[in-house]
Write an enzyme that holds these catalytic residues in place. Structure first.
Site, mmCIF file in Angstrom:
data_model
loop_
_atom_site.group_PDB
_atom_site.id
_atom_site.type_symbol
_atom_site.label_atom_id
_atom_site.label_comp_id
_atom_site.label_asym_id
_atom_site.label_seq_id
_atom_site.Cartn_x
_atom_site.Cartn_y
_atom_site.Cartn_z
ATOM 1 C CB CYS B 89 -0.892 -0.006 1.232
ATOM 2 S SG CYS B 89 -1.981 1.402 1.310
ATOM 3 C CB ILE B 90 3.387 2.378 -1.601
ATOM 4 C CG1 ILE B 90 4.389 3.472 -1.816
ATOM 5 C CG2 ILE B 90 3.372 1.444 -2.770
ATOM 6 C CD1 ILE B 90 5.798 2.907 -1.921
#
Ligand SMILES: [Zn+2]
Ligand SMILES: [Zn+2]
Lengths: 651, 166
Positions: B89-90
């Site tokens: 999750c970036i």
């Protein structure tokens, strides 16, 4: 439904099925020969069946039956001849007699039909062997789904819509749909396989050739079947013609679509190896690409819409054809209609967006001049290929026209510097953030999932085959505009923030976007931020010139709160640059011949990549063990560094 | 279309092979499908993930680079910004249009000028500096904030596992 039963039962293998079919057929042939060899078989055997058999044989389209039908004529003539002539039957006459008898005897008809299916399956198997080889799992699944879907819908069509009363009519329709379904499945397989092949740059030419050959064969056959439709329609009225023709046209259009995409793909890939090195051929191709963009787009648009429209009309026709408004069939058809209208609407919206972006591009952004192009030595940042012509954005970033077009269809900012372009397409205006369902890209094969739909339950997909394999799969798109609005409560903040930042940046173009955003997060007011800038409280960081760099991609997303902008002095790509220059002295044994080579041969590339991975792992393992032994405990107090990829000086 | 995506991926692969960033290797798992890559990422020095070699899978959409790839670690990971199943999750991996949470400004999002190399470098720095407010792995985020020693111990275990030492 017999279908369920068939699916539940363990199906016999193809081999045993073929053997059984052949055995059955030879049994019935033997039986027929036995019967017909008696002198006066006609008088005691035929009369009750005669009418039925002739009614059915008159119209049958299936290949096996047409031959039978032709054979009937001499047989019936023979029947009227005096018994004297029959005393010495020639071989051909005898065969004709046998066939005549078999067509009249119900038991023999069933074995004949069974044999026809067996042949069809064997043919399919042969084509699969020759053209596709081993089917991949997803292809098998697709074919299976499509098959049961087809069976389900055609079942509804035959018994729900046309409401067939007589067995012979059912047989005719079944024969027709068998051939049609067979071709549909083949076309589906071709599409899947094409999509898979298009994921690889190294597909051998002959596998393309076979696939394209099969596609053209399908196209030809569907044209032939259309002729049959016309012939049948001539005798049986317009409605039958329309029902039959719709499926043919659908098949033709879908096949054409795949062929078109295939040709475009092959065209794109032509000389892609040489293209990457930027030689003359590659350049010529890039120029040609620019020109063929709109043509290809419109060809695809027309084909896609044609398929959807024909399908829609077909379903409307079914709905209106008979008084079935309150039956189960009408429900299924209505659901399908709803899905189709949404698809068409979506396609139109997407097209409007396309036109709008095209128009906007042409009106607002000039093509770059020759000097500008000469000055700019970089490649197009979107496709990484050289630019012969380019469009220039207000931030003076250059891109290929077609690349920019496709990007702006989904986002309205400069890809490089994120400068928000003052464009609000009619669609984005309506829906806030661009409705991503519009941008659904034709799905790739397995593994490649296109980020097509927002996680919100916009899209209702009922996959019946999960529960019982004959249930159909429906996809219904629900557009809850109200829900969307409701969603936009708290989160709007960021889009507001973006909009506010854009306002500020229009006044102070020298301020980088992230700085403005940071300040806006604190102040929450355009006026105060503007004051801050005017008072010099907000300064553009040194070394970061106006719109030169993308903001650092380092920022890590967080879920509940606003993300603090990671304040990193240097963009990571810069550090990467410096590292690639510093020679890899780190891992002590890395043979230099692995790092610096990009082989032309795919298998060698794979091998080298594998070796490099092995070496990385081994080096890491050794280093780790060394450290465990405490021989080099030098990094204990190391401060966490942002540019963690700093050259490794350990070993 | 897949054709242009393929050419771009080929170019990126070439660049990553000729000028690999330190400690990072990436390439197609199988040349028959250029849209699925495996990347090996070395844990950054001086962090709790130091020394580990973490394998991850990258799956590209057919309209790459217009849409970002998806990235998923294929080894066990324990990190505030990595879901339990390994998905990363970036913000660089989020398309500009889709903003499930509504917290990211579009400036940090995916754009076609990003590349595999930049993604992997971002992930390396994410490993070094977790964003402990992330909800990708709440347990990891909590532990990172409150019990750093235990977090380091788990990370150490994962590092050993990825090296096959366990
Ligand atoms: Zn381009
Ligand atoms: Zn720009």
């Amino acid at each position: 439904m017999p279908v369920i039963l068939v699916d539940r039962l363990p199906l016999p293998s193809l081999k045993t099925y073929t053997v059984i079919s052949v055995a059955l057929l030879s049994c019935s042939v033997y039986y027929a020969v036995q019967v017909t060899s008696e002198a006066n078989w006609k008088t005691n055997a035929t009369t009750p069946h005669e009418t039925v058999a002739q009614a059915s044989s008159g119209k049958i389209q299936d290949h096996a039956f047409t031959r039978v039908q032709q054979a009937i004529e001499p047989g019936t003539i023979q029947a009227e001849l005096p018994p004297l002539l029959k005393a010495k039957p020639t071989l051909s006459v005898q065969i004709a007699e046998v066939v005549t008898y078999m067509v009249q005897e119900p038991l023999c008809i069933w074995t004949l039909m069974n044999m026809a299916y067996c042949c069809l399956i064997l043919l399919g198997k042969l084509i699969q062997r020759v053209v596709f080889g081993q089917l991949r799992v997803s292809e098998q699944q697709h074919v299976k789904d499509k098959f049961w879907n087809f069976v389900f819908y055609k079942f509804i069509f035959v018994f729900g819509v046309i409401n067939v009363q007589y067995l012979d009519e059912v047989v005719l329709w079944v024969a027709w749909f068998s051939v049609l379904g067979f071709l549909h499945l083949l076309a589906q397989l071709c599409k899947d396989r094409f999509e898979y092949l298009s994921f690889s740059p190294t597909t051998p030419g002959w596998s393309h050739a076979r696939l394209v050959g099969l596609l053209f064969a399908i196209l030809l056959l569907s044209g032939f079947m259309f002729l049959i439709c016309i012939a049948v329609g001539f005798f049986d009225g317009f409605n039958t013609f329309a029902f039959m023709a719709a499926e043919c046209v659908l098949l033709t259009v879908r096949t054409l679509h795949v062929i078109l995409r295939y040709i475009l793909h092959l065209y794109d890939m032509r000389g892609s190896d040489s293209g990457s090195s930027g030689n003359h051929e590659g350049l010529a191709r890039v120029v040609a690409w620019e020109k063929r963009g709109p043509v290809a787009y419109y060809a695809e648009l027309v084909l896609e819409l044609a398929a959807l429209l024909v399908d829609l009309l077909h379903h409307l026709h079914m709905l209106l054809w008979s008084n079935i408004f309150l039956s189960m069939a009408s429900l299924v058809i209505c659901m399908q209609l709803r899905f189709l209208t949404h698809e068409i609407q979506r396609r139109f919206k997407k097209h409007r967006n396309y036109l709008w972006v095209l128009n906007h591009l042409e009106q607002n952004y000039p093509m770059a001049s020759a000097e500008e192009l000469a000055q700019n030595s970089d490649n197009c940042a979107i496709c990484w290929e050289k630019m012969e012509t380019a469009r220039k954005l207000p931030c003076s970033h250059l891109f290929h026209n077609s690349c920019l077009q496709s990007w702006l269809e989904q986002d309205t900012s400069c890809p490089t510097c994120r400068l928000a372009l003052s464009m609000q397409s009619p669609i984005t205006r309506d829906h806030g953030p661009l409705d991503h369902t519009l941008l659904a890209v034709d799905g790739g094969a397995d593994g490649v999932q296109v980020a097509r739909r927002p996680p919100a339950n916009h899209f209702f997909h009922f996959d019946g085959s999960r529960y019982v394999s004959w249930l159909p799969s429906f996809s219904v798109e629900v557009t809850h505009t109200q829900l969307l609005r409701a969603d936009q409560g708290p989160p709007v903040q960021t889009s507001q923030l973006d909009a506010m930042a854009r306002q500020v940046q229009q006044l102070f173009p020298h301020m980088p976007m992230p700085v403005i955003m940071d300040d806006l997060r604190l102040t929450r007011s355009v006026e105060i931020t503007i004051e801050n800038i005017l008072d010099g409280r907000l300064v553009a960081p040194p070394g970061r010139r106006f719109h030169e760099e993308p903001s650092g991609p380092i920022a890590i997303s967080s879920v509940p709160t606003v993300l603090p902008q990671s304040a990193q002095p240097s963009a990571p790509d810069a550090s990467a640059q410096s590292i690639t220059h510093s020679d890899s002295t780190a891992t002590d044994e890395e043979p230099s011949n692995l790092g610096g080579r990009f082989s032309k041969s795919p298998s060698e590339r794979e091998r080298i990549l594998h070796l490099r991975k092995e070496q990385l792992l081994q080096a890491a393992r050794r280093r780790y063990l060394d450290k465990q032994e405490g021989s080099k405990p030098s990094f204990d107090s190391c401060v966490v560094d942002e540019n963690v990829i700093a050259p490794d000086t350990m070993a | 279309m897949a054709g242009s995506a393929l050419r771009r991926l080929m170019a990126e692969y070439k660049q990553l092979t000729l000028n690999p960033p330190e400690g990072i290797i990436a390439g197609p798992i199988n040349e028959e499908n250029f849209f699925e890559w495996e990347a090996l990422i070395t844990g950054p020095e001086g962090t709790c993930f130091e020394g580990g070699v973490f394998p991850a899978k990258l799956v590209f959409p057919s309209d790459y680079p217009l849409s970002p790839p998806k990235m998923q670690f294929t080894c066990e990971m324990f990190h505030p910004n990595i879901y339990a199943d390994g998905r990363v999750c970036i913000s660089i991996l989020h398309a500009p249009g889709d903003d499930p949470m509504g917290y990211e400004s579009s400036a940090e999002r995916w754009s076609p000028v990003q590349s595999v190399e930049k993604i992997l470098l971002s992930v390396v720095s994410m490993l070094a500096e977790p964003n402990d407010e992330s909800g990708a792995n709440v347990d990891a985020a909590k532990m990172w904030r409150e019990d750093r020693a235990e977090f380091n111990r788990i990370a150490e275990k994962i590092v050993r596992k990825t090296l096959g030492l366990s």
